[in-house]
Write a protein that holds these residues in place. Sequence first.
Motif, PDB file in Angstrom:
ATOM      1  N   VAL A 186       0.791  -1.116   0.022  1.00 35.24           N
ATOM      2  CA  VAL A 186      -0.039   0.025  -0.008  1.00 35.24           C
ATOM      3  C   VAL A 186       0.938   1.169  -0.073  1.00 35.24           C
ATOM      4  CG1 VAL A 186      -1.736   1.237   1.248  1.00 35.24           C
ATOM      5  CG2 VAL A 186      -1.843  -1.166   0.991  1.00 35.24           C
ATOM      6  N   ASP A 187       0.612   2.220  -0.832  1.00 36.98           N
ATOM      7  CA  ASP A 187       1.356   3.380  -0.962  1.00 36.98           C
ATOM      8  C   ASP A 187       2.696   3.082  -1.280  1.00 36.98           C
ATOM      9  OD1 ASP A 187      -0.913   4.934  -0.790  1.00 36.98           O
ATOM     10  OD2 ASP A 187      -0.939   4.706   1.437  1.00 36.98           O
ATOM     11  N   LYS A 188       3.469   2.167  -1.892  1.00 30.62           N
ATOM     12  CA  LYS A 188       4.709   1.754  -2.113  1.00 30.62           C
ATOM     13  C   LYS A 188       4.957   2.090  -3.558  1.00 30.62           C
ATOM     14  CE  LYS A 188       6.146   0.465   2.059  1.00 30.62           C
ATOM     15  NZ  LYS A 188       4.814   0.565   2.668  1.00 30.62           N
ATOM     16  N   ALA A 189       6.053   2.398  -3.857  1.00 36.45           N
ATOM     17  CA  ALA A 189       6.470   2.483  -5.304  1.00 36.45           C
ATOM     18  C   ALA A 189       7.115   1.327  -5.722  1.00 36.45           C
ATOM     19  CB  ALA A 189       7.449   3.657  -5.697  1.00 36.45           C
ATOM     20  N   VAL A 190       6.317   0.520  -6.802  1.00 38.78           N
ATOM     21  CA  VAL A 190       7.008  -0.802  -7.131  1.00 38.78           C
ATOM     22  C   VAL A 190       7.447  -0.986  -8.479  1.00 38.78           C
ATOM     23  CG1 VAL A 190       6.370  -3.155  -7.258  1.00 38.78           C
ATOM     24  CG2 VAL A 190       5.399  -1.558  -5.437  1.00 38.78           C
ATOM     25  N   LEU A 191       8.491  -1.550  -8.831  1.00 39.01           N
ATOM     26  CA  LEU A 191       8.792  -1.592 -10.261  1.00 39.01           C
ATOM     27  C   LEU A 191       8.729  -3.221 -10.665  1.00 39.01           C
ATOM     28  CD1 LEU A 191      10.266  -0.884 -13.105  1.00 39.01           C
ATOM     29  CD2 LEU A 191      12.180  -1.114 -11.902  1.00 39.01           C
ATOM     30  N   GLU A 192       8.261  -3.547 -11.916  1.00 41.55           N
ATOM     31  CA  GLU A 192       8.417  -4.970 -12.364  1.00 41.55           C
ATOM     32  C   GLU A 192       9.097  -4.875 -13.471  1.00 41.55           C
ATOM     33  OE1 GLU A 192       5.838  -9.053 -13.540  1.00 41.55           O
ATOM     34  OE2 GLU A 192       4.734  -7.095 -13.545  1.00 41.55           O
ATOM     35  N   ALA A 235      -2.630  -2.711 -22.659  1.00 40.20           N
ATOM     36  CA  ALA A 235      -4.200  -3.232 -22.820  1.00 40.20           C
ATOM     37  C   ALA A 235      -4.664  -3.925 -21.523  1.00 40.20           C
ATOM     38  CB  ALA A 235      -4.370  -3.964 -24.245  1.00 40.20           C
ATOM     39  N   ASN A 236      -3.877  -5.050 -21.079  1.00 41.16           N
ATOM     40  CA  ASN A 236      -4.087  -5.793 -20.207  1.00 41.16           C
ATOM     41  C   ASN A 236      -4.266  -5.057 -18.865  1.00 41.16           C
ATOM     42  OD1 ASN A 236      -4.615  -8.295 -21.322  1.00 41.16           O
ATOM     43  ND2 ASN A 236      -2.177  -8.571 -21.215  1.00 41.16           N
ATOM     44  N   LEU A 237      -3.198  -3.943 -18.550  1.00 43.46           N
ATOM     45  CA  LEU A 237      -3.351  -3.234 -17.426  1.00 43.46           C
ATOM     46  C   LEU A 237      -4.504  -2.381 -17.228  1.00 43.46           C
ATOM     47  CD1 LEU A 237       0.658  -2.129 -17.223  1.00 43.46           C
ATOM     48  CD2 LEU A 237      -0.667  -3.655 -15.652  1.00 43.46           C
ATOM     49  N   LEU A 238      -4.808  -1.536 -18.370  1.00 45.71           N
ATOM     50  CA  LEU A 238      -6.005  -0.551 -18.324  1.00 45.71           C
ATOM     51  C   LEU A 238      -7.374  -1.309 -18.189  1.00 45.71           C
ATOM     52  CD1 LEU A 238      -4.710   1.725 -21.082  1.00 45.71           C
ATOM     53  CD2 LEU A 238      -4.887   2.014 -18.673  1.00 45.71           C
ATOM     54  N   ARG A 239      -7.394  -2.736 -18.676  1.00 45.19           N
ATOM     55  CA  ARG A 239      -8.477  -3.563 -18.659  1.00 45.19           C
ATOM     56  C   ARG A 239      -8.807  -3.737 -17.371  1.00 45.19           C
ATOM     57  NH1 ARG A 239      -7.013  -7.053 -21.693  1.00 45.19           N
ATOM     58  NH2 ARG A 239      -7.430  -6.297 -23.772  1.00 45.19           N
ATOM     59  N   ASN A 240      -8.000  -3.974 -16.661  1.00 46.02           N
ATOM     60  CA  ASN A 240      -8.188  -4.953 -15.282  1.00 46.02           C
ATOM     61  C   ASN A 240      -7.864  -4.118 -14.096  1.00 46.02           C
ATOM     62  OD1 ASN A 240      -8.577  -8.148 -15.957  1.00 46.02           O
ATOM     63  ND2 ASN A 240      -6.745  -7.265 -17.456  1.00 46.02           N
ATOM     64  N   THR A 241      -7.498  -2.573 -14.253  1.00 41.40           N
ATOM     65  CA  THR A 241      -7.230  -1.837 -13.078  1.00 41.40           C
ATOM     66  C   THR A 241      -8.097  -0.656 -13.061  1.00 41.40           C
ATOM     67  OG1 THR A 241      -5.299  -0.711 -14.318  1.00 41.40           O
ATOM     68  CG2 THR A 241      -4.793  -2.657 -13.033  1.00 41.40           C
ATOM     69  N   THR A 245      -0.560  -3.587  -8.641  1.00 34.79           N
ATOM     70  CA  THR A 245      -0.823  -2.104  -9.050  1.00 34.79           C
ATOM     71  C   THR A 245       0.318  -1.321  -9.097  1.00 34.79           C
ATOM     72  OG1 THR A 245      -3.031  -2.607  -8.181  1.00 34.79           O
ATOM     73  CG2 THR A 245      -2.403  -0.245  -8.810  1.00 34.79           C
ATOM     74  N   LEU A 246       1.231  -1.705  -9.854  1.00 38.17           N
ATOM     75  CA  LEU A 246       2.619  -1.107  -9.751  1.00 38.17           C
ATOM     76  C   LEU A 246       3.112  -0.548 -11.293  1.00 38.17           C
ATOM     77  CD1 LEU A 246       4.262  -3.474 -11.431  1.00 38.17           C
ATOM     78  CD2 LEU A 246       4.197  -4.753  -9.377  1.00 38.17           C
ATOM     79  N   LEU A 247       4.480  -0.015 -11.350  1.00 35.88           N
ATOM     80  CA  LEU A 247       4.713   0.558 -12.609  1.00 35.88           C
ATOM     81  C   LEU A 247       5.446  -0.648 -13.293  1.00 35.88           C
ATOM     82  CD1 LEU A 247       5.964   2.505 -14.562  1.00 35.88           C
ATOM     83  CD2 LEU A 247       7.772   3.044 -13.198  1.00 35.88           C
ATOM     84  N   ALA A 248       4.897  -1.006 -14.558  1.00 37.88           N
ATOM     85  CA  ALA A 248       5.462  -2.166 -15.007  1.00 37.88           C
ATOM     86  C   ALA A 248       6.315  -1.803 -16.422  1.00 37.88           C
ATOM     87  CB  ALA A 248       4.273  -3.109 -15.819  1.00 37.88           C
ATOM     88  N   THR A 249       7.454  -2.799 -16.668  1.00 42.47           N
ATOM     89  CA  THR A 249       8.369  -2.536 -17.757  1.00 42.47           C
ATOM     90  C   THR A 249       8.470  -3.748 -18.608  1.00 42.47           C
ATOM     91  OG1 THR A 249      10.389  -2.984 -16.399  1.00 42.47           O
ATOM     92  CG2 THR A 249       9.488  -0.596 -16.373  1.00 42.47           C
ATOM     93  N   ASP A 250       8.879  -3.629 -19.697  1.00 43.23           N
ATOM     94  CA  ASP A 250       9.117  -4.730 -20.826  1.00 43.23           C
ATOM     95  C   ASP A 250       9.743  -4.061 -22.095  1.00 43.23           C
ATOM     96  OD1 ASP A 250       9.307  -7.162 -21.894  1.00 43.23           O
ATOM     97  OD2 ASP A 250       7.882  -8.042 -20.570  1.00 43.23           O
ATOM     98  N   LEU A 251       9.972  -5.053 -23.033  1.00 45.00           N
ATOM     99  CA  LEU A 251      10.494  -4.522 -24.306  1.00 45.00           C
ATOM    100  C   LEU A 251       9.431  -3.923 -25.027  1.00 45.00           C
ATOM    101  CD1 LEU A 251      12.399  -8.138 -25.233  1.00 45.00           C
ATOM    102  CD2 LEU A 251      13.657  -5.825 -24.268  1.00 45.00           C
ATOM    103  N   GLY A 276     -10.686   1.938 -12.338  1.00 47.67           N
ATOM    104  CA  GLY A 276     -11.521   2.157 -11.465  1.00 47.67           C
ATOM    105  C   GLY A 276     -11.623   1.179 -10.461  1.00 47.67           C
ATOM    106  N   ARG A 277     -10.451   0.323 -10.158  1.00 47.56           N
ATOM    107  CA  ARG A 277     -10.355  -0.694  -9.122  1.00 47.56           C
ATOM    108  C   ARG A 277      -9.210  -0.166  -8.221  1.00 47.56           C
ATOM    109  NH1 ARG A 277     -10.611  -6.395 -12.111  1.00 47.56           N
ATOM    110  NH2 ARG A 277     -12.779  -6.348 -13.077  1.00 47.56           N
ATOM    111  N   CYS A 278      -8.118   0.708  -8.502  1.00 45.94           N
ATOM    112  CA  CYS A 278      -7.183   0.736  -7.783  1.00 45.94           C
ATOM    113  C   CYS A 278      -6.883   2.133  -7.089  1.00 45.94           C
ATOM    114  CB  CYS A 278      -5.876   0.474  -8.413  1.00 45.94           C
ATOM    115  SG  CYS A 278      -5.884  -1.118  -9.382  1.00 45.94           S
ATOM    116  N   ARG A 279      -5.897   2.279  -6.145  1.00 46.09           N
ATOM    117  CA  ARG A 279      -5.691   3.729  -5.644  1.00 46.09           C
ATOM    118  C   ARG A 279      -4.840   4.507  -6.606  1.00 46.09           C
ATOM    119  NH1 ARG A 279      -5.894   3.688   0.156  1.00 46.09           N
ATOM    120  NH2 ARG A 279      -3.781   5.078   0.413  1.00 46.09           N
ATOM    121  N   TYR A 280      -4.131   3.694  -7.332  1.00 52.14           N
ATOM    122  CA  TYR A 280      -2.977   4.483  -8.286  1.00 52.14           C
ATOM    123  C   TYR A 280      -3.247   3.680  -9.573  1.00 52.14           C
ATOM    124  CZ  TYR A 280      -0.970   6.066  -3.863  1.00 52.14           C
ATOM    125  OH  TYR A 280      -0.882   6.449  -2.570  1.00 52.14           O
TER     126      TYR A 280
END
Length: 652
Positions: free
Chosen positions: A497-503, A531-537, A516-522, A539-543
């Motif tokens: 909760v309220d943590k800065a997270v990187l994947e 598309a998957n992030l916006l579809r599933n988060t 519910t974090l900052l995601a990175t990839d190629l 209206g559901r998440c704090r950030y």
Amino acid sequence: MDPRLAQSVQTEKDAKTEGVVVDAELAAAIMSRRIIQTLISMESWEGYAFAEHQINIKESHDLYGAVMWPSAIVLCYFLDTHRDTYNLLDKNVIELGAGTGLVSIVTSLLGAKVTSTDLPEVLSNLQYNVLRNTRGRCRHTPRVTELSWGQELEQRFPRATCLYDYVFAADVVYCHPHLVELLDTFDHLCQDGTEILWAMRFRLDRENRFVERFQGRFHLEELYDLPSLSIKLYRASRKEKRRKTDSENQQSHCREGQVTLLFVEVSVIFTEVTVLFTEVIVLFTAVTVIFTEVTVIFTEVTVLFTEVTVNFTEVNVNCTEVNVNCTEVTVNCTEVTVICTEVTVNCTEVTVNLADVTVNFAEVTLLFVERLLSSLQRLLSSLQRLLSSLQMDPLCTPNQEEKETVIVMEEKEKETVIVKEDDEEEDVKAKETEPQHQKTQAWVPTAYSKFGKEVFCYVGQEISIFEALDSYGAVIWPAALALCHYLETNVEQLNLVDKAVLELGAGPGLVSIVATLLATDLPEILGNLRANLLRNTRGRCRYTPQAAALSWGPDVERIYPRSVYRYDYVLAADVVYHHDYLEELLFTMRYFCRPGTTLIWANKVRFPTDLGFTEDFKKTFNTTLLAEMGEVKIFMATCRETEEHLQHHPAG
């Protein structure tokens, strides 16, 4: 009619009738495993029920190898109904000519370590069917690879390391120009202790001849004979071979060298004979020219005789004038005498020339005959030496070779399976009370598949994930499921909760959605990830989570400076798959894991390089093993250096 003979005939008829009934019932039981597609959909498929699963197979009708053949169904039925006799759990299995992949899929569902092979043009459809029907269901992930029969077998499948318990093949005897290569491939892959299960449909006489050649190298036993389907199922094992001694090999090489020298001598003799024939042709050409010249001379003589005849005619006509003009006649006679003398001289010269031509021709003919006889004698002598050397070679005598061949027959105990046709009710009760063989692991989520997507349930929410099967990074792997389960069940230990997270290497984004974090990839995977992030988060998440491109390596210092980007947690799941960039991955982990940052890494070990990376990971960070879920391990790591040390000694 004799009563005993009548009874024998009746017994034979009853046996044939019983065999036909058993064949029909077994064929019906096998074909009942097919599932008919009842709903009209955009994608056509063939359905089958094996190993307590429904298997959907997609065919490609433009290739023989990408079409479902009945022999594959027979082999799958045998494996599914004989699990006690053929326990495939943790066994190494390779399939030749996998085609649509049905046999490989059923073998994987039964717990085996499967290597599925076929030609390059079939691999795309094969890979699709295998991934579609085994992901999340199998104990071991099947491997799909190219194999062209008889080509680079030792380089791609070395006998020292590729040890297989079973070799499976179904309907592979159809490409008759490559049957020798198929037999060599069986011989290379089958070692001591390896068994071959081979289902075959007989269409032409060539199939029977191939079975005879197959029996020359392997012990062959018939398991199924289905005349109604024209299919037989065989079990085979390797025969032992006698190896030649070093002395026999040396003698064989010496005799091969002698035979080669003899063939060289014969070739030289034939070359000389060819030269002689060429010289004879030249001589005959010269004789022809001489005869042409003689013909010209005879023509001239004929002309002269014609003129003489004309002159004599004139003499006869002018007899009266001769009497009158005696002087003129005398002169004319003198001229005629001179002409006759010239004709006589010419005839003498022609006769001499003909005599010379005859003598020359006789000499040429005699010389040719003598040289031809000499060449034939040398050729006969060489052939006699060749025949004597071949007769002296013991390795070329088939009877002696058959006497020296030692065949060791290994007798194995045969288990008889008695099938009772009248005990159907007892079989039904046995199936109802039979315990479940495979238990679902605790970390596997509640998930069900829909058309084009997979749905997971985490933190009380349904998460819809769309995958892209054309990229490894856009597919959900077991470590991501294990990490999501750990995050969900250990909220007190890892409070995000309220943590800065990187994947790192977020793939389709399942872990990022759960955390519910900052995601990175190629860059090529970001579209599906966003598309998957916006579809599933939404209206559901704090950030609102973000997706950004991140290529591992030293360039990360320029794109993500430490003065701006600082994270409480760094997550990574199943990122150790591209083994050419393991050093860049470790550099990126060390760059983002600063004092106060916690790194959570989940991974499934597949290759020896995974173990090497794990050792480097432990040397780089202070690590703790948080959980071990089946083949997946979850590590927690923290930075070993202090903030002041990092400022004076940057990453890398």
